[in-house]
Design an enzyme around this catalytic site. Sequence first.
Site, PDB file in Angstrom:
ATOM      1  CG  HIS A  98      -2.076  -0.968   1.052  1.00  0.00           C
ATOM      2  ND1 HIS A  98      -2.731  -1.404  -0.025  1.00  0.00           N
ATOM      3  CD2 HIS A  98      -2.471  -1.964   2.146  1.00  0.00           C
ATOM      4  CE1 HIS A  98      -3.687  -2.413   0.443  1.00  0.00           C
ATOM      5  NE2 HIS A  98      -3.453  -2.872   1.521  1.00  0.00           N
TER       6      HIS A  98
ATOM      7  CG  ASP B 108      -2.775  -8.476   0.661  1.00  0.00           C
ATOM      8  OD1 ASP B 108      -2.270  -8.662   1.502  1.00  0.00           O
ATOM      9  OD2 ASP B 108      -3.914  -7.781   0.758  1.00  0.00           O
TER      10      ASP B 108
ATOM     11  CG  HIS C 255      -6.864  -5.369   1.684  1.00  0.00           C
ATOM     12  ND1 HIS C 255      -6.264  -6.316   2.783  1.00  0.00           N
ATOM     13  CD2 HIS C 255      -8.214  -4.835   2.207  1.00  0.00           C
ATOM     14  CE1 HIS C 255      -7.117  -6.362   3.723  1.00  0.00           C
ATOM     15  NE2 HIS C 255      -8.208  -5.427   3.531  1.00  0.00           N
TER      16      HIS C 255
ATOM     17  CG  ASP D 105      -5.111 -10.260   3.333  1.00  0.00           C
ATOM     18  OD1 ASP D 105      -4.773 -10.672   2.232  1.00  0.00           O
ATOM     19  OD2 ASP D 105      -5.095  -9.031   3.516  1.00  0.00           O
TER      20      ASP D 105
END
Length: 343
Positions: free
Chosen positions: A160, A196, A198, A285
Site C-alpha cells: 500500500h 493479497d 486488498h 488474508d
Amino acid sequence: MKTVYSDLHGLQDAEAEFIRGKRVPSFEGPRRAELVLARVKEAFGLESVLERREFGLQPLLEVHDERMVSFLSDFWPRWSEENGAVDAFPNAWPPPRAHRRQTQRIGAELGRFCVDMSSPLMEGTWRAVSAGADVALTAQALVSAGDRAAFALCRPPGHHAGRDYFGGYCFLNNAAIAAQSFIDQGASRVAVLDVDYHHGNGTQDIFYDRGDVLCVSIHADPTKEYPYYLGYADETGEGPGADANCNLPLPWGSDYATYGEALVAGVSRIKQFGAEAVVISLGVDTFESDPISRFKLRSDDFLYLGKTIAKLNLPTVFVMEGGYAVEAIGLNVVNVLSGFENA
C-alpha cells in the site's frame, strides 16, 4: 526455498489503530512474522532461514520519492521532541486541489505523506521498515544469483506504500523495490503479481506509467474494501505504461473456484507480457477466517495457489504482505511455498 528474515521488524509494534470510529488493537503486529518463521523452519529446516544483507538507501529511492524517505528516516526525533514518546497518527490531510507543500509542523508533515490511521509511526519504525526492504532485496539477490525462488519474510507489509505516500500498515513498498532491482540488474520486463485480499495500490502507483513492469492484482472489490480509491478493472496504465496494469477485483464471499479463475487469468497475462522474473506480493488474508477480510479460501487452497504460480516457470521472489488470522498464517504461507516447490 530459502527464507530471508530480520527480527528488527519487531520494532514496529503498534498498540492500536483507528477503524470505523473506534480505537482497536492493531491487527498488524510482530506475532504475524514470528508464527510464519516458526512454520517455515518446521517445513524447510533451520538452515533455510538467512539474515538480511544491507543495501543502503539507493534502492528505496529508485521507487519512492526522496522527500518521503527522508521524512520517514528523520521523523521520530522531531515528533518526540514536540509531542513526547507517543505513537504518531495524522489528524489533518491535504484536501482535493490543495497544495502538498512542506510545512513547519511535524504533525502536518505526517498528514502530507500518511493516508490513513492504521499506520502509526513510532521510535523503531524506520529501523523496522528499512530492514524489511533489505529483506526483500536479499531475497531478490538470491534469485538473481540463480535460485529458482526465495521468500522475503517482510514485516510490516509494503504494497500500500506508493511513490510518495504510505498507509495500510505499509511504509516502504518491498515488492516494488525487489521488482525494480531486477530491472536495475538488466531485466527488460518484470511482473508483480499481488494475491493479497486488498488491492496493491502503492505498487500500481509506482509503476502505472511504466511499460517495463506489469502489475497484476487480484483483490476484493474496491467499492467495498480498502484502499477504495484504486483497484478498478478500468485502470490499465497510462503513457508508456498503457496495458501494463491489470486489476482483477472480486466480490465479497469469493471462494477458490472464483479466485482460481482470476489467478489463471493473471498468470496468463504475465506470460503474454513476456516477464523475465516475477515478484509475488504474498498476502494470505484471503483466508476464510481472516478477521478483516471477506474471501473464503481454505488452507488447502493455498497449495493450489502456489502450484499455479509455479506454472509461470520464472525466477520468483515471494514478498510477505497481509494475513491477520494469526493462528493459521504460518500454515497458509507455507502451503503457498510448498505448493510452488512441489509443482
